[in-house]
Scaffold this motif. Structure first.
Motif, PDB file in Angstrom:
ATOM      1  N   ILE A  47      -7.834  -0.645   3.451  1.00  0.00           N
ATOM      2  CA  ILE A  47      -7.264  -1.721   4.264  1.00  0.00           C
ATOM      3  C   ILE A  47      -8.113  -2.982   4.136  1.00  0.00           C
ATOM      4  CG2 ILE A  47      -6.774  -2.439   6.641  1.00  0.00           C
ATOM      5  CD1 ILE A  47      -4.698  -0.567   5.469  1.00  0.00           C
ATOM      6  N   ALA A  50      -7.194  -4.606   0.950  1.00  0.00           N
ATOM      7  CA  ALA A  50      -5.872  -5.229   1.030  1.00  0.00           C
ATOM      8  C   ALA A  50      -5.934  -6.576   1.732  1.00  0.00           C
ATOM      9  CB  ALA A  50      -4.903  -4.309   1.761  1.00  0.00           C
ATOM     10  N   PRO A  59       0.708  -5.320  -0.387  1.00  0.00           N
ATOM     11  CA  PRO A  59       1.342  -4.139   0.213  1.00  0.00           C
ATOM     12  C   PRO A  59       0.980  -2.819  -0.474  1.00  0.00           C
ATOM     13  CG  PRO A  59       2.935  -5.315  -1.109  1.00  0.00           C
ATOM     14  CD  PRO A  59       1.679  -6.147  -1.096  1.00  0.00           C
ATOM     15  N   HIS A  62      -1.663  -0.789   1.412  1.00  0.00           N
ATOM     16  CA  HIS A  62      -1.077  -0.302   2.660  1.00  0.00           C
ATOM     17  C   HIS A  62      -0.188   0.912   2.401  1.00  0.00           C
ATOM     18  CE1 HIS A  62      -2.404  -3.522   5.341  1.00  0.00           C
ATOM     19  NE2 HIS A  62      -2.261  -4.323   4.298  1.00  0.00           N
ATOM     20  N   VAL A  65      -2.432   3.883   1.747  1.00  0.00           N
ATOM     21  CA  VAL A  65      -3.018   4.414   2.980  1.00  0.00           C
ATOM     22  C   VAL A  65      -1.991   5.243   3.737  1.00  0.00           C
ATOM     23  CG1 VAL A  65      -3.904   3.758   5.252  1.00  0.00           C
ATOM     24  CG2 VAL A  65      -4.805   2.677   3.205  1.00  0.00           C
ATOM     25  N   LEU A  66      -0.776   4.745   3.837  1.00  0.00           N
ATOM     26  CA  LEU A  66       0.270   5.492   4.540  1.00  0.00           C
ATOM     27  C   LEU A  66       0.545   6.828   3.853  1.00  0.00           C
ATOM     28  CD1 LEU A  66       2.219   5.395   6.885  1.00  0.00           C
ATOM     29  CD2 LEU A  66       3.855   4.282   5.400  1.00  0.00           C
TER      30      LEU A  66
END
Length: 92
Positions: A47, A50, A59, A62, A65-66
């Motif tokens: 993060i 990013a 993006p 992100h 990470v998700l």
């Protein structure tokens, strides 16, 4: 101090704490928790990376990470199931 530095610092601290705990403890559950803490540190670092892209944040980190969170939760559940099966198998 910017938010990126805070996330990066927290990421390094979490990863270091998790690595220290992983090397220190012998219990499987504590090692599993330590690995989850290390994973959280890596997510914080992603993060932070990013956020360095500029006002419209990138993006891709992100999304990574998700996806990593979903994989970490499922791997933790699988490891807990294996640990429980191992514990019941050794009790017999």
């Amino acid at each position: 101090m910017t938010a990126e530095f805070l996330y990066a610092g927290a990421g390094f601290a979490l990863f270091g704490l998790g690595a220290w705990s992983f090397l220190l403890h012998r219990a499987l559950l504590r090692k599993l928790i330590a690995m989850n803490i290390m994973g959280s540190g890596v997510f914080h670092l992603l993060i932070a990376v990013a956020g360095r892209a500029g006002p419209p944040a990138d993006p891709i980190p992100h999304a990574l990470v998700l996806t990593g969170i979903v994989v970490a939760v499922s791997a933790t559940a699988l490891a807990l199931a294996f640990g429980r099966a191992l514990e019941t198998a050794t009790d017999d």
